[in-house]
Each structure stands twice: as C-alpha cells, then as structure tokens.
Design a protein around this motif. Structure first.
Motif, PDB file in Angstrom:
ATOM      1  N   ILE A 273       0.774  -1.205  -0.108  1.00  0.00           N
ATOM      2  CA  ILE A 273      -0.058   0.150  -0.077  1.00  0.00           C
ATOM      3  C   ILE A 273       0.848   1.239   0.215  1.00  0.00           C
ATOM      4  O   ILE A 273       0.478   2.172  -0.356  1.00  0.00           O
ATOM      5  N   LEU A 274       2.207   1.195   0.539  1.00  0.00           N
ATOM      6  CA  LEU A 274       3.233   2.127   0.409  1.00  0.00           C
ATOM      7  C   LEU A 274       3.472   2.656  -0.914  1.00  0.00           C
ATOM      8  O   LEU A 274       3.931   3.740  -0.885  1.00  0.00           O
ATOM      9  N   VAL A 302      -7.825  -0.396  -5.227  1.00  0.00           N
ATOM     10  CA  VAL A 302      -6.497   0.254  -5.024  1.00  0.00           C
ATOM     11  C   VAL A 302      -5.676   0.469  -6.453  1.00  0.00           C
ATOM     12  O   VAL A 302      -5.255   1.198  -6.855  1.00  0.00           O
ATOM     13  N   LEU A 303      -5.617  -0.999  -6.959  1.00  0.00           N
ATOM     14  CA  LEU A 303      -4.685  -0.946  -8.120  1.00  0.00           C
ATOM     15  C   LEU A 303      -5.282  -0.353  -9.185  1.00  0.00           C
ATOM     16  O   LEU A 303      -4.527   0.149 -10.239  1.00  0.00           O
ATOM     17  N   ALA A 304      -6.524  -0.065  -9.313  1.00  0.00           N
ATOM     18  CA  ALA A 304      -7.176   0.740 -10.479  1.00  0.00           C
ATOM     19  C   ALA A 304      -7.140   1.930 -10.353  1.00  0.00           C
ATOM     20  O   ALA A 304      -7.121   2.796 -11.222  1.00  0.00           O
ATOM     21  N   GLU A 305      -7.308   2.360  -9.184  1.00  0.00           N
ATOM     22  CA  GLU A 305      -7.651   3.870  -8.560  1.00  0.00           C
ATOM     23  C   GLU A 305      -6.632   4.840  -8.177  1.00  0.00           C
ATOM     24  O   GLU A 305      -6.868   5.886  -8.612  1.00  0.00           O
ATOM     25  N   LEU A 306      -5.901   4.086  -7.310  1.00  0.00           N
ATOM     26  CA  LEU A 306      -5.016   5.276  -6.710  1.00  0.00           C
ATOM     27  C   LEU A 306      -3.849   5.508  -7.500  1.00  0.00           C
ATOM     28  O   LEU A 306      -3.226   4.672  -8.281  1.00  0.00           O
ATOM     29  N   PRO A 307      -3.107   6.801  -7.238  1.00  0.00           N
ATOM     30  CA  PRO A 307      -2.095   6.966  -8.160  1.00  0.00           C
ATOM     31  C   PRO A 307      -0.706   5.957  -7.674  1.00  0.00           C
ATOM     32  O   PRO A 307      -0.493   5.911  -6.477  1.00  0.00           O
ATOM     33  N   LEU A 308      -0.227   5.602  -8.389  1.00  0.00           N
ATOM     34  CA  LEU A 308       1.041   4.626  -8.349  1.00  0.00           C
ATOM     35  C   LEU A 308       2.355   5.412  -8.244  1.00  0.00           C
ATOM     36  O   LEU A 308       2.462   5.942  -9.193  1.00  0.00           O
ATOM     37  N   LEU A 309       3.039   5.291  -7.163  1.00  0.00           N
ATOM     38  CA  LEU A 309       4.185   5.904  -7.069  1.00  0.00           C
ATOM     39  C   LEU A 309       5.347   5.042  -7.705  1.00  0.00           C
ATOM     40  O   LEU A 309       5.284   3.816  -7.775  1.00  0.00           O
ATOM     41  N   ASP A 310       6.482   5.662  -7.977  1.00  0.00           N
ATOM     42  CA  ASP A 310       7.750   4.893  -8.506  1.00  0.00           C
ATOM     43  C   ASP A 310       8.489   4.338  -7.565  1.00  0.00           C
ATOM     44  O   ASP A 310       9.097   3.248  -7.609  1.00  0.00           O
ATOM     45  N   ALA A 313       6.204   5.183  -0.191  1.00  0.00           N
ATOM     46  CA  ALA A 313       6.316   6.390   0.832  1.00  0.00           C
ATOM     47  C   ALA A 313       6.705   5.508   2.053  1.00  0.00           C
ATOM     48  O   ALA A 313       5.893   5.053   2.799  1.00  0.00           O
ATOM     49  N   VAL A 314       8.101   5.354   2.461  1.00  0.00           N
ATOM     50  CA  VAL A 314       8.352   4.612   3.332  1.00  0.00           C
ATOM     51  C   VAL A 314       7.961   5.141   4.703  1.00  0.00           C
ATOM     52  O   VAL A 314       8.060   6.390   5.156  1.00  0.00           O
TER      53      VAL A 314
END
Length: 316
Positions: A273-274, A302-310, A313-314
């Motif tokens: 999720i991070l 989550v996989l379809a809608e939230l912005p994916l980070l490179d 966010a630790v």
C-alpha cells in the motif's frame, strides 16, 4: 554488488519467492525463512512444502538450531534435494527463539558457539554460511565474533548491523560493515536498514568492495527494487495486480480457502500500500476487512484507482 532477499518468516514463503522471481526478478538469491529441524529428524508437511526447491528460483535454505547433529541431519536432507549451501541462523532476535539458546541467543556464549561450529563444520555435507548480528549488547562484541568465524571455512558471512538488544527498533550500525569486509576471511553480505533505492545505492558507493547486500522490508514495500538497482523500471499496475492475484490464488489452494489467503495477503498489502499515493483510507479498510471477497475488491480498487508511485512512501 548483487542483491539478495532476506529470509523473513511468514512473508517470503515458497509461493512468494516464485511469484516474485517470475514477475520482478532482480534478486540474485532468496533467503528461505529458517527451518528448525526437530530432534526426531522427521520432515513435517510444512517443511517439505516450504523447502522443496522451485526450479529456476535461486534460494538459500537457513537452519535454526543449537544442535550440530540436528544441523548436519538437516543439511543432509537439503543436499539430497539439490541445495549447494546451507545457512546457520545466528541473527534472529525473537525472545521465543533466544530463550531457547538459538538464533542470536547463541552469541551470548562464544565457547558454546565454538563447540557448535566445530560439530557443524566436521559433519555438514554442504558448505555452510552464517547470518549473524554484531553481538548481544554492544557492537564491539563483533570483533570477537569475527575472530571466531574466521576459524572456519565459511561460504559467506551475512552481517546484520544490529545487536540482539536492538531488535529491529533501533537503527542499524552500517559503520561496522567496513570492519567486517576488512577482517573477514570469507565474502561478506551487508544487511540492515536498506529500505529504499537511495539507501542501497549509498551503500554500494560507500563500499564498492562489498560483493553482496541483503534487503528485507525494502523489497517487501517495493517488489521491483532489485530490478531498479540494475537499471530496470519500477513496478507497473499490471505487474502488481498479477503478483497479488497469483499469491491470493496460491494461498487459497495451499492453506484451505480464501479466508486464510486473505489473512496471509494482508501482511503483504501492509507494505504494498506504500506504493500508492493518498492511501491512508484504503490501508485502514484493508486492515479491517473481514471477508475475503471484500478484501479482494478493495485491493483491485487500489490497483485501479489510486496514483501509483515509482517508490514507496516509507513510514517505518
């Protein structure tokens, strides 16, 4: 420098290792979570399931014991299965483990540890490596430990740069990697607090002579981290979706149905999720999910809608 995946009990099991290797790669070797061989030298179904080699997945089995006879029996089983090396766990800080004189608990008495190593190196049919902490209370204890380890023909020495009493709460002590590299007679693998790509690159730049480093939580939160360290791309939505679905289906088949699969996958999603922005609400919903269908629907959203980070966010 090559990158290894740390053995993490309850996380990177056989299904996880195979799915990760085929989806993301970038890892030279996967540590298998420790096996505690029983005194009656019998193989449990769980041990057989987790330790049976998966063709094409490079893995190092780890044994947790205070008995040379039990270690050598276990090494014989692993040799019969085709493994070429076995690791002795001298690093686990869990109270339930150290109270039995195993794991990092063996670092309390170096005379007893020497007797154990004498028996292991006299009888093991496989080359033996060690994963160790710096000591029990103070990192300076490592100097005596290293002198002891240098008496034996270790295949390699993985140094987790914490003492037993640090558990995982206190920061690692990476300054001790240089001393390990300078003083060890065998190859050294560095382990501890490699959470991000930047952490790993700093280590590689600071210690170019280090042959290997071992990553734990950093690879859990960013499954593509090993690949990125070799110049590859970050994880894609499609890869994360395939990884998640493969594990859920595999756990459902292996552990008696979707509810148990959900419980297993919750541990993975705590880290994955991070990789998504604006995920606090979704993380809370995933933790609270009590129904497997609801849980899967949440992960797919989550996989379809939230912005994916490179990169994750630790937050640990």
């Amino acid at each position: 420098m090559v990158w290894e995946f740390a053995p993490m009990e309850g996380v990177n099991d056989r299904l996880y290792r195979a799915a990760h290797h085929r989806t993301f790669g970038g890892v030279a070797r996967y540590g298998i979570p420790f096996w505690s061989p029983p005194a009656d030298h019998t193989l449990t179904p769980r041990a057989r399931r987790e330790l049976t080699p998966d063709p094409g997945v490079p893995a190092l089995p780890q044994v947790l014991t205070k008995s040379a006879a039990d270690f050598c029996w276990a090494a014989g089983v692993l040799a019969d299965w085709g493994y070429r090396e076995v690791n002795l766990n001298l690093g686990c800080p869990s109270g339930t483990v150290t109270a039995k004189g195993k794991g990092a608990g063996l670092l309390r008495d170096l005379d007893n540890l020497a007797r154990l190593l004498d028996g292991i190196f006299a009888g093991s049919p496989l080359p033996v490596s060690i994963k160790t902490r710096l000591g029990v209370r103070e990192p300076e204890e490592f100097r005596r430990l290293l002198a002891l380890y240098n008496r034996y023909p270790l295949a390699s020495l993985t140094v987790h740069a914490r003492v037993l009493e640090d558990q995982y709460r206190r920061p690692a002590r990476p300054a001790w990697f240089a001393e390990a590299l300078a003083g060890s007679r065998c190859p050294v693998c560095c382990n501890g607090d490699l959470k991000t790509e930047a952490d790993c690159r700093r280590l590689a730049e600071a210690l170019p002579q280090a042959p290997a480093a071992m990553i734990g939580r950093g690879l859990l939160a960013d499954p593509a981290l090993g690949r990125k360290l070799h110049g590859g791309p970050p994880a894609s939505r499609a890869e994360l979706a395939a990884f998640s679905e493969t594990l859920f289906e595999g756990y459902a088949a292996a552990f008696g149905g979707p509810h148990n699969a959900m419980l297993r996958c919750k541990g993975h999603w705590r880290y994955w999720i991070l990789l998504f922005a604006d995920s606090a609400k979704a993380a809370k919903a995933l933790r609270r999910a009590g129904d497997a269908r609801q849980f899967r629907d949440l992960t797919r959203r989550v996989l379809a809608e939230l912005p994916l980070l490179d990169a994750p966010a630790v937050d640990w």
